[in-house]
Write an enzyme that holds these catalytic residues in place. Sequence first.
Site, PDB file in Angstrom:
ATOM      1  N   ASP A 384       0.855  -1.180   0.000  1.00  0.00           N
ATOM      2  CA  ASP A 384       0.000   0.000   0.000  1.00  0.00           C
ATOM      3  C   ASP A 384       0.896   1.237   0.000  1.00  0.00           C
ATOM      4  O   ASP A 384       2.095   1.147   0.260  1.00  0.00           O
ATOM      5  CB  ASP A 384      -0.889  -0.028   1.245  1.00  0.00           C
ATOM      6  CG  ASP A 384      -1.981   1.035   1.213  1.00  0.00           C
ATOM      7  OD1 ASP A 384      -2.229   1.574   0.116  1.00  0.00           O
ATOM      8  OD2 ASP A 384      -2.547   1.314   2.265  1.00  0.00           O
ATOM      9  N   LYS A 548     -17.777  13.745   0.334  1.00  0.00           N
ATOM     10  CA  LYS A 548     -16.402  13.822  -0.168  1.00  0.00           C
ATOM     11  C   LYS A 548     -15.993  12.436  -0.627  1.00  0.00           C
ATOM     12  O   LYS A 548     -16.565  11.411  -0.191  1.00  0.00           O
ATOM     13  CB  LYS A 548     -15.445  14.322   0.910  1.00  0.00           C
ATOM     14  CG  LYS A 548     -15.148  13.313   2.021  1.00  0.00           C
ATOM     15  CD  LYS A 548     -14.042  13.817   2.922  1.00  0.00           C
ATOM     16  CE  LYS A 548     -13.610  12.776   3.937  1.00  0.00           C
ATOM     17  NZ  LYS A 548     -14.598  12.457   4.942  1.00  0.00           N
ATOM     18  N   ARG A 593      -2.809  13.699  -3.198  1.00  0.00           N
ATOM     19  CA  ARG A 593      -4.014  12.881  -3.233  1.00  0.00           C
ATOM     20  C   ARG A 593      -5.197  13.838  -3.351  1.00  0.00           C
ATOM     21  O   ARG A 593      -5.362  14.722  -2.509  1.00  0.00           O
ATOM     22  CB  ARG A 593      -4.129  12.047  -1.971  1.00  0.00           C
ATOM     23  CG  ARG A 593      -5.349  11.150  -1.958  1.00  0.00           C
ATOM     24  CD  ARG A 593      -5.472  10.422  -0.642  1.00  0.00           C
ATOM     25  NE  ARG A 593      -6.598   9.517  -0.654  1.00  0.00           N
ATOM     26  CZ  ARG A 593      -7.041   8.860   0.407  1.00  0.00           C
ATOM     27  NH1 ARG A 593      -6.431   9.011   1.568  1.00  0.00           N
ATOM     28  NH2 ARG A 593      -8.072   8.046   0.327  1.00  0.00           N
ATOM     29  N   GLY A 671      -5.311   3.322  -3.464  1.00  0.00           N
ATOM     30  CA  GLY A 671      -6.614   3.854  -3.853  1.00  0.00           C
ATOM     31  C   GLY A 671      -6.531   5.236  -4.472  1.00  0.00           C
ATOM     32  O   GLY A 671      -7.555   5.802  -4.846  1.00  0.00           O
ATOM     33  N   ASP A 672      -5.317   5.778  -4.598  1.00  0.00           N
ATOM     34  CA  ASP A 672      -5.154   7.133  -5.108  1.00  0.00           C
ATOM     35  C   ASP A 672      -5.326   7.207  -6.621  1.00  0.00           C
ATOM     36  O   ASP A 672      -5.369   6.190  -7.328  1.00  0.00           O
ATOM     37  CB  ASP A 672      -3.774   7.672  -4.732  1.00  0.00           C
ATOM     38  CG  ASP A 672      -3.702   8.050  -3.262  1.00  0.00           C
ATOM     39  OD1 ASP A 672      -4.772   8.230  -2.667  1.00  0.00           O
ATOM     40  OD2 ASP A 672      -2.594   8.142  -2.724  1.00  0.00           O
ATOM     41  N   ASP A 754      -4.467  -3.691   5.537  1.00  0.00           N
ATOM     42  CA  ASP A 754      -4.848  -3.194   6.856  1.00  0.00           C
ATOM     43  C   ASP A 754      -6.344  -3.277   7.130  1.00  0.00           C
ATOM     44  O   ASP A 754      -6.772  -3.235   8.275  1.00  0.00           O
ATOM     45  CB  ASP A 754      -4.389  -1.744   7.039  1.00  0.00           C
ATOM     46  CG  ASP A 754      -4.865  -0.839   5.907  1.00  0.00           C
ATOM     47  OD1 ASP A 754      -5.691  -1.288   5.098  1.00  0.00           O
ATOM     48  OD2 ASP A 754      -4.396   0.311   5.829  1.00  0.00           O
ATOM     49  N   ASN A 757     -11.439  -5.918   4.294  1.00  0.00           N
ATOM     50  CA  ASN A 757     -11.531  -6.457   2.939  1.00  0.00           C
ATOM     51  C   ASN A 757     -10.197  -6.954   2.407  1.00  0.00           C
ATOM     52  O   ASN A 757     -10.145  -7.568   1.334  1.00  0.00           O
ATOM     53  CB  ASN A 757     -12.090  -5.387   1.988  1.00  0.00           C
ATOM     54  CG  ASN A 757     -13.533  -5.043   2.302  1.00  0.00           C
ATOM     55  OD1 ASN A 757     -14.233  -5.839   2.913  1.00  0.00           O
ATOM     56  ND2 ASN A 757     -13.964  -3.870   1.908  1.00  0.00           N
TER      57      ASN A 757
END
Length: 1073
Positions: A384, A548, A593, A671-672, A754, A757
């Site tokens: 990650d 957001k 990000r 996820g960025d 972490d 999922n």
Amino acid sequence: MANKDKEKASDAHVSGQANRPMSRPAHALTHEQVAQELGADILTGLSKEEATRRLEEYGRNDLGEADGVQPFKIIIAQIANAMTLVLILAMAVSFGIRSWIEGGVVAFVILLNVVVGFFQEYSAEKTMDSLRSLSSPTASVVRNGESIVVPSGEIVPGDLVEVKMGDTLPADIRLIEAKNFETDEALLTGESLPVRKTVNNTFDDVTGPGDRLNVSYSSSTVTKGRAKGIVFATGTFTEIGAIAAALHKKDSRVRPVKRKPDGHAGPHRYLEAYTLTLGDAIGRFLGVNVGTPLQRKLSKLAMLLFGIAVICAIVVLGANRFRATQEVIIYAVATGLSMIPASLVVVLTITMAAGTKRMVQRNVIVRNLKSLEALGAVTDICSDKTGTLTQGKMVARGAWVPGLGTYTVELSSSAPFDPTKGDVRFDKRQPKAIDFKNQSDTETEKTVPAAQALEESNTGLQDFLAVASLANLATVYEKDGTWHARGDPTEIAMQVFSSRFNWNRLALAGKDDAEWSEVAEFPFDSDVKRMSVIMKHNSTGHRYAFTKGAVERVLGVCAEYCSEDTQQTVPVTNEFRQEVLRNMEAFAGLGLRVLALASRKISEADMEDLEIDEKCAQDDEDGEGGAHRDIVERDLTFRGLIGLYDPPRPESAPAVRECHEAGISVHMLTGDHPETAKAIAIEVGILPKKMERVSRTVADAMVMTASAFDALTDGQVDQLPVLPLVIARCAPSTKVRMIEALHRRGKFCAMTGDGVNDSPSLRRADVGIAMGQSGSDVAKDAADIVLTDDNFASIVAAIEEGRRIFDNIQKFVLHVLAENIAQAGTLLIGLAFKDRNALSVFPLSPVEIVWIIMITSGLPDMGLGYERAVPDIMRRPPQSLKTGIFTLEFLVDMLVYGLWIAALCLASFVLRVYAFGNGSLGENCNDYYSEGCDTVFRARATTFACLTWFALFLAWELVDTRRSFFRMQPDSKKYFTQWMADVWRNKFLFWAVVLGFVTLFPTIYIPVINTAVFKHTGISWEWGIVFIAAGLFFAGVEGWKWAKRVYFRRQTAKTAGRTGWANMDIEERVFGD
């Protein structure tokens, strides 16, 4: 007595009650009543002193199922293994032929081996037990008004506990606050679906556990939302504690009988079940089907060596025409013993335990011993970004408000939580029109005070700040002149940015008479990548949705935006969407990000659909108020973009480079946005700095979005020139696909995770790595190792440690087996030495062999297990787990060293008997000393001294299997004395070798012990043979190592051209193909 009283109390415990019974069960009382009866404070929690007192009163919060370290089992394991059984067999044979001395010595060695093995194993088990406690679940509690993390075992009744998605409940709690809160209670109730919890409802005393919706149970997992609650039951007084015995009972080791559909089974099925059960028991007894893969492999090796020992014994008997005399049988026993590496299992256990202890010092907790072996073979790391490669301390660096302009923040200090530090600069242009990397282009910006910025904005900035502040769970506050923050790093950064303009959530919605109050919350969902709240404007009664999330996902649910700094909105067009995306890419290109912010006023019609009335707003219990997410997150007004910078950790770039030098590929799964991920990846070295030199097809494959990667079939993924080094907008399912793609390419991968999922990918990976600080309990439970500092560099440290352990195991196994070959070779070839009765005279006696295996070599083997990593351990490719430690080089080394030692031992025996002696082998020299056996006994002592020295010197030579003993540190300037420093560096090995030298002399010179026990006698001038043989030993080993270095250099030059693999430019080596 205290434990018995506790057991009696738990036996009389009523379901739903506290450790000390309350007036009614917790689910039948309001949370205020529970707090009052338990003496708890729902705002500040217990004081630390009170928590300590209650811990002493109620005891630890555990179920008491842990067996801990069991000495009796360790003693049984020391006796009941293949190695010890062979020694017991040799002892029995020795006593059977009335060879009392040999039998007694072997018995003493067995006892010594069991005692030493017990204490070492006991120490190792204690170490592993302490490590298990380090990786045990933790809980977030409020004490003295501060949120702290404590081990779950220290939770006490009355504690105020905070839980969120992914956490495991540490105890039974009565909820006092719940937001969209659901738990998985399948372990307790068997309910397969998560259970939504409420706060204000109360239930009858006799309500069953599954229907107590205001209570959450110990060991259940939070699947959604967050909550606070008061602990009312701990340990065996919890609901799970009542059935702990059933949950933790051990599985039956008896194989079930296969039956027909009608329940009947034939006799052959019973025979089959009994046979398989017996086979399993024998396998466990011999260690071939329990333990780690390497432990099982070594147990199988022990069985193989046992078979070879039997064959060697038969060869001895055959060479002596199967005459069952005492001399022949004792020779057969000696030959059989020479093939048994008795210290192998003990040394392996000690090495692994020491390795786990060293890993703790490097911020790595090993939960599974198998991962120790696997770490050294890792070829790919999937990591990650946030908090692992980066610091996880985000700072808002830029914001764009449509119709207004771009705000940037220039930090002037290292205080990321202090909104008063740093300057806010404003530019009317959009981010896409600003060249941020060109300092001259930013001169049109002007520094504006926050108050002035608000004055100059009509509504645009205010609407933007409302979303940034209110769609946010973080808390930023000042205390004693210092700014503090609590919450998610992303939300903290946004809250600090809002606080620069005095738009802090605590001021807006943190008081009873505040301007805003929260109605409902939709937490961040990894599938929709958005987070929303419904807020009520208290003065008007109107309700607003603030959202957001990922730019593409938020933009997709926006219908309008403000083209000017007014309340007037215009429809979102494709051109505007493209404009937003280009602005996002401008921010992302800086490594920021980027999140999008949006809001809308909820209409009366939507209010009816949502079924939110005033009562729901005031008495909301589940955080959702009956609302449906898709109704809220639609037709939003786009408010702008905010860019957050998470600087890479200083150690990340060197760690990535070290991985590349070690032949390990690093993949970033984040996820960025792709541009953000790409910028950070280039900065830390995951992607080449000169991307323009990479071909287009390869460059496209290096950076992909999860949607693009998931759209490919497995066949298309396999046809990619390279697997992606960066996957942006990554979903948990994408991680699983990445692991499968790596496995299809024959790779061995480590995966970090972490969240809840991430559990499937952590289990699917060869080495699952959980984050100790930010990771959920579910992720930690699924992982093989846990990082206590969430740092990528710690993964590299773990791999280095795994390689060191692998190397050291290989070294001491090579040392043991080379000696076995040397001893067996000496004895088998020694069959040619026949005395007057045509019986073979052994060059080494049984006691000498056992002494060298157990006493002389045992401690040096342990010393090799403690050896530090060789200098180039992270400059060579990963090893293969298919071959394991038994590589071709290992096998050839084993034969070369074993045969060379055997040749020197035989040469020393022959020289003493035939060159410097009378050539007579006497009579009955295998049994007792006489004048006629003096030559044989002195030759045997000479051979024993040679073999002892060779065994000790070989341990030092194997510290590095390729470099010269005299030049192990290639960069050292101490050309003639470096070896002295290397010898002293590993003090355990040094003193083990010294002890081996010292104990040699009593065995040779003490009367009776030398002739009656060891079957040799004192020597004098024969030491000259020993010294010359030692010199030849060093010459042979050093010559072999030199030949290996030449060979491997040439092999490397052939495969990598003139420049060796280890000397190539890193980017050329990693990205050149």
